[in-house]
Design an enzyme around this catalytic site. Structure first.
Site, PDB file in Angstrom:
ATOM      1  N   HIS A   1      -6.988   7.994  10.712  1.00  0.00           N
ATOM      2  CA  HIS A   1      -6.674   6.560  10.663  1.00  0.00           C
ATOM      3  C   HIS A   1      -5.184   6.285  10.463  1.00  0.00           C
ATOM      4  O   HIS A   1      -4.809   5.195  10.064  1.00  0.00           O
ATOM      5  CB  HIS A   1      -7.494   5.885   9.551  1.00  0.00           C
ATOM      6  CG  HIS A   1      -8.950   5.815   9.867  1.00  0.00           C
ATOM      7  ND1 HIS A   1      -9.939   5.679   8.908  1.00  0.00           N
ATOM      8  CD2 HIS A   1      -9.602   5.857  11.052  1.00  0.00           C
ATOM      9  CE1 HIS A   1     -11.131   5.639   9.497  1.00  0.00           C
ATOM     10  NE2 HIS A   1     -10.947   5.754  10.786  1.00  0.00           N
TER      11      HIS A   1
ATOM     12  N   GLY B   1     -15.932  11.970  -0.964  1.00  0.00           N
ATOM     13  CA  GLY B   1     -15.429  10.621  -1.234  1.00  0.00           C
ATOM     14  C   GLY B   1     -15.381   9.677  -0.058  1.00  0.00           C
ATOM     15  O   GLY B   1     -14.418   8.934   0.096  1.00  0.00           O
TER      16      GLY B   1
ATOM     17  N   ARG C   1       0.852  -1.207   0.000  1.00  0.00           N
ATOM     18  CA  ARG C   1       0.000   0.000   0.000  1.00  0.00           C
ATOM     19  C   ARG C   1       0.888   1.257   0.000  1.00  0.00           C
ATOM     20  O   ARG C   1       0.619   2.219  -0.695  1.00  0.00           O
ATOM     21  CB  ARG C   1      -0.879   0.069   1.256  1.00  0.00           C
ATOM     22  CG  ARG C   1      -1.794  -1.082   1.533  1.00  0.00           C
ATOM     23  CD  ARG C   1      -3.115  -0.922   0.839  1.00  0.00           C
ATOM     24  NE  ARG C   1      -3.043  -1.279  -0.566  1.00  0.00           N
ATOM     25  CZ  ARG C   1      -2.849  -2.527  -1.019  1.00  0.00           C
ATOM     26  NH1 ARG C   1      -2.716  -3.537  -0.208  1.00  0.00           N
ATOM     27  NH2 ARG C   1      -2.805  -2.764  -2.306  1.00  0.00           N
TER      28      ARG C   1
ATOM     29  N   ASP D   1      -3.020   7.948   2.895  1.00  0.00           N
ATOM     30  CA  ASP D   1      -2.037   8.468   1.940  1.00  0.00           C
ATOM     31  C   ASP D   1      -1.706   9.914   2.328  1.00  0.00           C
ATOM     32  O   ASP D   1      -2.317  10.490   3.238  1.00  0.00           O
ATOM     33  CB  ASP D   1      -2.560   8.360   0.495  1.00  0.00           C
ATOM     34  CG  ASP D   1      -3.786   9.241   0.241  1.00  0.00           C
ATOM     35  OD1 ASP D   1      -3.731  10.448   0.540  1.00  0.00           O
ATOM     36  OD2 ASP D   1      -4.818   8.726  -0.255  1.00  0.00           O
TER      37      ASP D   1
HETATM   38  P1  OAD Z   1     -15.104   3.625   1.232  1.00  0.00           P
HETATM   39  O1  OAD Z   1     -14.446   2.723   0.257  1.00  0.00           O
HETATM   40  O2  OAD Z   1     -15.971   3.029   2.272  1.00  0.00           O
HETATM   41  O3  OAD Z   1     -15.983   4.711   0.463  1.00  0.00           O
HETATM   42  C1  OAD Z   1     -15.474   5.436  -0.613  1.00  0.00           C
HETATM   43  C2  OAD Z   1     -16.584   6.320  -1.115  1.00  0.00           C
HETATM   44  O4  OAD Z   1     -16.076   7.136  -2.153  1.00  0.00           O
HETATM   45  C3  OAD Z   1     -17.779   5.545  -1.671  1.00  0.00           C
HETATM   46  O5  OAD Z   1     -18.962   6.104  -1.151  1.00  0.00           O
HETATM   47  C4  OAD Z   1     -17.682   5.791  -3.180  1.00  0.00           C
HETATM   48  O6  OAD Z   1     -18.961   5.864  -3.795  1.00  0.00           O
HETATM   49  C5  OAD Z   1     -17.006   7.140  -3.229  1.00  0.00           C
HETATM   50  N1  OAD Z   1     -16.218   7.369  -4.447  1.00  0.00           N
HETATM   51  C6  OAD Z   1     -15.529   6.476  -5.195  1.00  0.00           C
HETATM   52  N2  OAD Z   1     -14.883   7.095  -6.203  1.00  0.00           N
HETATM   53  C7  OAD Z   1     -15.164   8.411  -6.067  1.00  0.00           C
HETATM   54  C8  OAD Z   1     -14.789   9.585  -6.793  1.00  0.00           C
HETATM   55  N3  OAD Z   1     -13.987   9.527  -7.849  1.00  0.00           N
HETATM   56  N4  OAD Z   1     -15.270  10.772  -6.364  1.00  0.00           N
HETATM   57  C9  OAD Z   1     -16.087  10.853  -5.299  1.00  0.00           C
HETATM   58  N5  OAD Z   1     -16.486   9.801  -4.583  1.00  0.00           N
HETATM   59  C10 OAD Z   1     -16.027   8.587  -4.953  1.00  0.00           C
HETATM   60  O7  OAD Z   1     -13.951   4.525   1.877  1.00  0.00           O
HETATM   61  P2  OAD Z   1     -14.000   5.423   3.205  1.00  0.00           P
HETATM   62  O8  OAD Z   1     -15.337   5.973   3.449  1.00  0.00           O
HETATM   63  O9  OAD Z   1     -12.850   6.357   3.124  1.00  0.00           O
HETATM   64  O10 OAD Z   1     -10.106   2.647   7.436  1.00  0.00           O
HETATM   65  O11 OAD Z   1     -13.691   4.320   4.292  1.00  0.00           O
HETATM   66  C11 OAD Z   1     -13.483   4.678   5.614  1.00  0.00           C
HETATM   67  C12 OAD Z   1     -12.452   3.778   6.239  1.00  0.00           C
HETATM   68  O12 OAD Z   1     -12.750   2.404   5.941  1.00  0.00           O
HETATM   69  C13 OAD Z   1     -11.053   3.943   5.686  1.00  0.00           C
HETATM   70  O13 OAD Z   1     -10.364   5.035   6.272  1.00  0.00           O
HETATM   71  C14 OAD Z   1     -10.397   2.641   6.030  1.00  0.00           C
HETATM   72  C15 OAD Z   1     -11.507   1.691   5.676  1.00  0.00           C
HETATM   73  O14 OAD Z   1     -11.528   0.518   6.410  1.00  0.00           O
HETATM   74  C16 OAD Z   1      -8.999   2.064   7.899  1.00  0.00           C
HETATM   75  O15 OAD Z   1      -8.201   1.469   7.188  1.00  0.00           O
HETATM   76  C17 OAD Z   1      -8.830   2.193   9.373  1.00  0.00           C
END
Ligand code: OAD
Length: 235
Positions: A110, A176, A62, A95
């Site tokens: 995180h 996002g 990663r 990141d």
């Molecule tokens: P998710 O993968 O749960 O959600 C990503 C979101 O971004 C989704 O709702 C997508 O629809 C949206 N998305 C994808 N591409 C996009 C784009 N180009 N523009 C706008 N939106 C877009 O990721 P997070 O919500 O960040 O934690 O997840 C939260 C946590 O879950 C992370 O920090 C990580 C993970 O487990 C740890 O590792 C502790």
């Protein structure tokens, strides 16, 4: 943190979707990391205790990928807000694309991929850049180093500081995130009642109260929102 009392406070709250267009996969979308890997096997204290090498390998990969990625137009637009506002970026991302786009006040909830952390003293943090963390790498107190990542079941970082900035914000831009991971998603409950609130995400697990949801890609709409907000000041 540098806060000018005479200008508006903005909080930008981001998740994996803001980095998706830089080539870093999200977690829960199709092809997302948690559809490819079992969370418990690579991102939990139990995984670290039973097969640390697998955990190190996962985060070493990663780290390399994140360092090879470049900030996109959404990261750059967020940085531009600093020309006109007090801006605090609160990110669930591990990141460093906000920092590399030039954002100066970034709060990580995180952890950070490029950091290694002591397993006996969480204050001992080392910047590894893109280098791998190897079994046998030790902190100055002689204990094994681990990724500076908040694993499932561990305590989120900087929760109170993030809540404080959300309470004081005049405008909040969420980008996002699926809002499916707690306690990070709870932070939006601290959003100032009077703040202007927008969320840009392709999908959501829950639609937060009082936010205008724009279902679009970050790079397509965030630069426009930023220009509109800067122009709204009429300077
Ligand atoms: P998710 O993968 O749960 O959600 C990503 C979101 O971004 C989704 O709702 C997508 O629809 C949206 N998305 C994808 N591409 C996009 C784009 N180009 N523009 C706008 N939106 C877009 O990721 P997070 O919500 O960040 O934690 O997840 C939260 C946590 O879950 C992370 O920090 C990580 C993970 O487990 C740890 O590792 C502790």
């Amino acid at each position: 943190m540098n806060i000018d009392q005479n200008i508006e406070n903005i909080v930008v709250f981001t998740g994996a979707g803001v980095s998706a267009e830089s080539g870093i996969p999200t977690f829960r979308d199709m092809g997302g990391l948690w559809n490819t890997y079992n969370i418990e096997e690579v991102a939990s204290p139990e995984a670290w205790n039973t097969h640390p090498q697998r955990v190190l390998d996962f985060y070493n990969e990663r780290r390399l990928k994140a360092l090879a990625a470049e900030p996109n137009d959404a990261h750059r637009a967020i940085q531009l807000l600093e020309e006109a506002f007090n801006v605090v970026v609160i990110t669930q991302n591990v990141d460093d694309l906000h920092e590399r786009a030039g954002s100066t006040q970034v709060i990580h909830l995180h952890g950070k991929l490029r950091n290694a952390r002591s397993t006996v003293d969480a204050k001992l943090i080392y910047d590894f850049g893109s280098r791998p963390i190897n079994w046998g790498d030790q902190c100055t107190k002689g204990s094994q180093l681990r990724p500076d990542i908040v694993w499932f079941g561990e305590e989120i970082q900087n929760f109170n500081l993030a809540a404080y900035h959300l309470l004081k914000a005049h405008r909040i831009l969420v980008i996002g995130t699926s809002l499916s991971v707690y306690p990070a998603a709870w932070l939006l409950d601290f959003a100032n009642n009077h703040a202007k609130k927008i969320i840009v995400s392709m999908d959501l697990a829950q639609e937060p109260d009082e936010f205008k949801w724009i279902r679009a890609k970050a790079t397509e709409v965030v630069p426009g929102i930023v220009s509109e907000w800067i122009n709204s000041l009429g300077r």
